[in-house]
Design an enzyme around this catalytic site. Structure first.
Site, short mmCIF file in Angstrom:
data_model
loop_
_atom_site.label_atom_id
_atom_site.label_comp_id
_atom_site.label_asym_id
_atom_site.label_seq_id
_atom_site.Cartn_x
_atom_site.Cartn_y
_atom_site.Cartn_z
CD GLU A 60 39.01 37.91 40.06
OE1 GLU A 60 40.03 38.61 39.96
OE2 GLU A 60 37.88 38.28 39.66
N GLY A 96 32.31 40.04 37.50
CA GLY A 96 32.57 39.73 36.09
C GLY A 96 31.41 39.06 35.38
CE LYS A 133 38.65 41.75 39.00
NZ LYS A 133 37.45 40.94 38.97
CB SER A 188 28.50 43.37 37.63
OG SER A 188 29.01 42.12 37.20
CG ASN A 199 41.20 44.42 41.19
OD1 ASN A 199 42.33 44.33 40.70
ND2 ASN A 199 40.59 43.40 41.77
CG HIS A 258 39.82 39.93 44.40
ND1 HIS A 258 39.32 38.98 43.54
CD2 HIS A 258 39.23 41.10 44.07
CE1 HIS A 258 38.47 39.57 42.71
NE2 HIS A 258 38.40 40.85 43.01
CD GLU A 307 35.29 42.84 44.89
OE1 GLU A 307 35.18 43.75 44.05
OE2 GLU A 307 36.20 41.99 44.83
#
Ligand code: 13P
Length: 251
Positions: A97, A173, A11, A213, A9, A95, A167
């Site tokens: 985000e 991240g 992003k 991560s 991904n 997701h 996730e």
């Protein structure tokens, strides 16, 4: 026997030339086949360039998001049919985000899941708790709700086109991955809940990726857990060699 699936991904990263360079490198590293299913999710602008380069390789394409309406006045959005048309096999939906920065709730995610499946895309549905939710002991409740609402109206027949990505938001991240044991515990829980929603047989066949991560250093410990069937990789997927090393930790 579940075939592992490893997805990149990207992003909001990579221009078209950068994406093309990655695709050519990965194609060279992987060769024509791979034990794991390999998927790359570039930004929309790079989909067609990446598709062209990956032609004849074992790598599939994914969209990072979509809008659930088939067409119309939705400035800035991309439909499921458009992703399919651009060569995507998967859409990443829900997701964290998207949930955090774009206020996507479970009901909207469910509409997107249905639109994707209805257009012939497979779905990677992301679920996961925040640090605060984990500290409050809410992990199972959050993941259960995201699964139940995200998959509402789906049945056993849809399960073969579905992947779930666990996730944990606190691991995305941050460089702080879930331990293999922490991840396995939630993956087991996801499979049990999926069994109630989609049937036991479908749940046994369901692939559940871990994301947060993931690196070439920690991937083999994570991916050797019994209910972890692959990885959804952000930062470490931006360099072809490190993404390949993660794929290879299964191969
Ligand atoms: P990182 O691998 O950068 O933590 O991102 C994970 C992720 O969000 C993949 O969708």
């Amino acid at each position: 026997m579940r075939r592992p699936i490893v997805a990149a991904n990207w992003k909001m990263n990579k221009t078209v030339p950068e994406a093309a360079e990655f695709a050519a490198r990965l194609k060279g590293l992987l060769g024509p086949s791979s034990k794991a299913e390999v998927v790359v999710a570039p930004p929309f602008t790079a989909l067609s360039a990446v598709k062209e380069i990956l032609e004849g390789s074992a790598v599939g394409l994914a969209g990072q998001n979509l809008w659930h309406e088939p067409k119309g006045a939705y400035t800035g959005e991309v439909s499921a049919a458009m992703l399919k048309d651009a060569g995507c096999v998967y859409a990443i939906l829900g997701h964290s985000e998207r949930r955090k920065y774009f206020q996507e709730d479970d009901a909207l995610v469910n509409k997107k899941v249905k639109a994707a499946l209805g257009s012939g895309l497979n779905v990677i549905l992301c679920v996961g708790e925040t640090l605060r939710e984990r500290e409050l002991g809410e992990t199972h409740n959050v993941v259960r709700r995201q699964l139940e609402k995200g998959l509402e109206g789906l049945g056993a027949g849809d399960a073969g086109r579905l992947v779930v990505a666990y996730e944990p938001v606190w691991a995305i991240g941050t460089g702080k991955n879930a331990t293999p044991e922490q991840a396995q515990e939630v993956h087991r829980f996801v499979r049990e809940r999926a069994g109630e929603l989609l049937g036991r047989e479908a749940a046994e066949a369901l692939r559940i990726q871990y994301g947060g991560s993931v690196t070439p250093e920690n991937s083999s410990a994570l991916l050797s857990q019994p209910d972890i069937d692959g990885a959804l990789v952000g930062g470490a997927s931006l360099v072809a060699e490190s993404f390949y090393a993660i794929i290879n930790s299964i191969n």
